[in-house]
Design a protein around this motif. Sequence first.
Motif, short mmCIF file in Angstrom:
data_model
loop_
_atom_site.label_atom_id
_atom_site.label_comp_id
_atom_site.label_asym_id
_atom_site.label_seq_id
_atom_site.Cartn_x
_atom_site.Cartn_y
_atom_site.Cartn_z
N LEU A 106 0.82 -1.19 0.00
CA LEU A 106 0.00 0.00 0.00
C LEU A 106 0.87 1.27 0.00
O LEU A 106 1.97 1.27 0.58
CB LEU A 106 -0.91 0.02 1.23
N PRO A 107 0.39 2.35 -0.61
CA PRO A 107 1.16 3.60 -0.61
C PRO A 107 1.53 4.09 0.78
O PRO A 107 2.59 4.70 0.95
CB PRO A 107 0.22 4.57 -1.32
N ILE A 108 0.69 3.84 1.78
CA ILE A 108 1.00 4.27 3.14
C ILE A 108 2.25 3.55 3.66
O ILE A 108 2.97 4.06 4.51
CB ILE A 108 -0.20 4.02 4.10
N ARG A 109 2.54 2.37 3.10
CA ARG A 109 3.74 1.63 3.50
C ARG A 109 4.96 2.03 2.66
O ARG A 109 6.08 2.11 3.19
CB ARG A 109 3.52 0.12 3.35
N ASN A 110 4.78 2.23 1.34
CA ASN A 110 5.95 2.49 0.49
C ASN A 110 6.31 3.96 0.37
O ASN A 110 7.24 4.31 -0.34
CB ASN A 110 5.77 1.85 -0.89
N GLY A 111 5.57 4.84 1.08
CA GLY A 111 5.92 6.25 1.13
C GLY A 111 5.26 7.12 0.10
O GLY A 111 5.50 8.34 0.08
N PHE A 112 4.39 6.57 -0.74
CA PHE A 112 3.76 7.38 -1.79
C PHE A 112 2.48 8.04 -1.27
O PHE A 112 1.37 7.75 -1.72
CB PHE A 112 3.52 6.53 -3.03
N TYR A 113 2.70 8.96 -0.33
CA TYR A 113 1.61 9.72 0.27
C TYR A 113 2.20 10.99 0.88
O TYR A 113 3.42 11.19 0.87
CB TYR A 113 0.88 8.89 1.34
N THR A 114 1.33 11.86 1.38
CA THR A 114 1.77 13.10 2.01
C THR A 114 1.15 13.26 3.39
O THR A 114 0.03 12.79 3.63
CB THR A 114 1.41 14.33 1.16
N THR A 115 1.88 13.93 4.27
CA THR A 115 1.35 14.30 5.58
C THR A 115 1.21 15.81 5.71
O THR A 115 1.01 16.33 6.81
CB THR A 115 2.26 13.76 6.71
N ASN A 116 1.32 16.52 4.58
CA ASN A 116 1.22 17.98 4.64
C ASN A 116 -0.17 18.44 5.07
O ASN A 116 -0.32 19.50 5.65
CB ASN A 116 1.55 18.59 3.28
N ASP A 117 -1.18 17.67 4.73
CA ASP A 117 -2.54 17.98 5.12
C ASP A 117 -3.30 16.66 5.17
O ASP A 117 -2.91 15.69 4.52
CB ASP A 117 -3.20 18.94 4.13
N HIS A 118 -4.38 16.62 5.90
CA HIS A 118 -5.10 15.37 6.12
C HIS A 118 -5.81 14.88 4.86
O HIS A 118 -6.48 15.64 4.17
CB HIS A 118 -6.13 15.57 7.24
N ALA A 119 -5.63 13.59 4.56
CA ALA A 119 -6.38 12.91 3.50
C ALA A 119 -6.26 13.59 2.14
O ALA A 119 -7.26 13.77 1.45
CB ALA A 119 -7.84 12.75 3.90
N ARG A 120 -5.06 13.96 1.77
CA ARG A 120 -4.85 14.63 0.48
C ARG A 120 -4.17 13.68 -0.50
O ARG A 120 -3.21 12.99 -0.17
CB ARG A 120 -3.98 15.86 0.65
N ASN A 121 -4.66 13.68 -1.72
CA ASN A 121 -4.02 12.91 -2.78
C ASN A 121 -2.75 13.60 -3.24
O ASN A 121 -2.71 14.81 -3.43
CB ASN A 121 -4.96 12.77 -3.98
N GLY A 122 -1.70 12.83 -3.44
CA GLY A 122 -0.45 13.35 -3.97
C GLY A 122 0.03 12.47 -5.11
O GLY A 122 -0.38 11.31 -5.25
N GLN A 140 6.88 10.58 0.69
CA GLN A 140 7.67 11.09 -0.43
C GLN A 140 7.07 12.33 -1.09
O GLN A 140 7.70 12.95 -1.94
CB GLN A 140 7.83 9.99 -1.49
N PHE A 141 5.84 12.67 -0.72
CA PHE A 141 5.14 13.76 -1.40
C PHE A 141 5.04 15.03 -0.57
O PHE A 141 4.19 15.88 -0.81
CB PHE A 141 3.73 13.32 -1.79
N TYR A 199 10.02 23.74 -0.67
CA TYR A 199 8.82 24.19 0.01
C TYR A 199 7.86 23.02 0.17
O TYR A 199 7.99 22.00 -0.54
CB TYR A 199 8.14 25.33 -0.76
N LYS A 200 6.95 23.14 1.08
CA LYS A 200 5.96 22.08 1.28
C LYS A 200 5.00 22.05 0.09
O LYS A 200 4.45 23.08 -0.30
CB LYS A 200 5.18 22.30 2.56
N CYS A 201 4.82 20.87 -0.47
CA CYS A 201 3.93 20.73 -1.63
C CYS A 201 2.48 21.05 -1.22
O CYS A 201 1.99 20.52 -0.21
CB CYS A 201 3.96 19.32 -2.19
N PRO A 202 1.79 21.87 -2.00
CA PRO A 202 0.37 22.11 -1.72
C PRO A 202 -0.48 21.07 -2.47
O PRO A 202 -0.40 20.96 -3.68
CB PRO A 202 0.14 23.51 -2.31
N TRP A 203 -1.28 20.32 -1.74
CA TRP A 203 -2.14 19.31 -2.34
C TRP A 203 -3.59 19.70 -2.10
O TRP A 203 -4.12 19.52 -1.01
CB TRP A 203 -1.85 17.93 -1.76
#
Length: 498
Positions: A67-83, A461-462, A492-496
Amino acid sequence: MGWGDVCIYLLYLLLQMGWGDLGILGQPEKETPNLDKMAAEGMLLLDFYTANPLCSPSRAALLTGRLPIRNGFYTTNDHARNGYTPQEIVGGIPDSEVLVSELLSQAGYRNKIIGKWHLGHRPQYLPLRHGFHEWFGAPNCHFGPYDNKATPNIPVYNGSEMVGRYYEDFAISRASGESNLTQLYVSEALDFIDRQAAAGRPFFLYWAPDATHGPLYASRGFLGTSRRGLYGDVVRELDDGVGRILARLRARGLDTNTLVFFTSDNGAAMVSRTQGGSNGPFLCGKQTTFEGGMREPAIAWWPSRIQPGQISHQLSTVMDLFTTALELAGAVPPSDRVYDGTSLLPTLLNGTEVDRPVFYYRGDELMAVRYGLYKAHFWTWTNGQDERSKGIDFCRGEDIPGVTTMQQVNYTDSPLLFHLGRDPGERYSIKPKSSEYKQAMRKLEEVVASHRAGLLPGEPQFNMCDSAVMNWAPPGCEKLGRCLKGPESKPYKCPWPH
């Protein structure tokens, strides 16, 4: 004799289409004759899912089995955002992740990717650094044309070096939609198959054309041939390409020992209006964790092994292709991590179906879970009113109060529960006070608790972007005299927004 004792070829066809784009499920007659024939000769999986409602995380999940949550293909910049991986992204597929291509290479396979990579465009993230021996395609989406001053046009690679850029050396007309890229991708696939057949060598071909991803394109011979407009023209050309690839396998005598799998990396993009596909009866589309965003077309084809005309309701995901491929190749993945894929061979070869869950993530949040025919939403969200006012709507034409919410709504204390067998469109939630609700939720809560107990999120990673890392000077640009000067690094922090 085990699988490892025979020569098995693996071919993944990853096209960005929705369920409603296939003739067998609603397309006008003869729009997808080759895919319809492929399904008639093999198995149609009606309950197949991607791992994320967006392209990059889905592709990372397919190739890592995680899952992306395991392999790092997600973001924590904001809650529940697609990256995903636009040109500005700093990250990409981590070296710590082991891809199916790497394991198949170790098992003696010759591997090629044709089309879009989308797992990171900086040199350390490119396919030939991660188990692929050959590549013809691009690292990012074919957005543009750009001015090569504020934003560079996307490079096209042949092997480890660029051979030009979209809209420059590889033309895509924004006016007519004409481009010869799909024909190039088909030719590359046929050449690769011919060479491996001549060498008697097992191979893994990952064919990932992107013509159905906006902006749409098709070659001159297909423009204006469909009743579905330009999108239909694109689908017809991709269908023709699939037919030519399967025919070449037959001509080379490889069809009876080649597993071919057709699927998509997310649902059709409803936001594209007339320039997008159809998700049939399923709710919403790409970017959402409703069925239209993550339930995908899936066809498995293997003459003499998979009996023709089969339909399976086995819950399955793109991550199962990782596990299935390794079992066929006799390859063993590292044992130091959790995998989310399960081998599909019992289903494909024997029609076996087993109970298992499907998890629907959006960014860092588990939005929903399915087990059996029941699906529970812990969070709902489409996209905000600010975007809706601009015409950005991931559920275009579908408004279900309390379900297709324009704000993130937390239903964790009392999840929205649907029975997908009698309500595949997620329109009629089951009442929380009913005995059906209580019984179904007990099992779903057990499944989620077990999943969360074993969850170790990867490094996101995002999170970081930087204009300096865009495709200014890809490998090989100096030989073409096409290197561009980029700006100074200013992370800069990516805006999603989604």
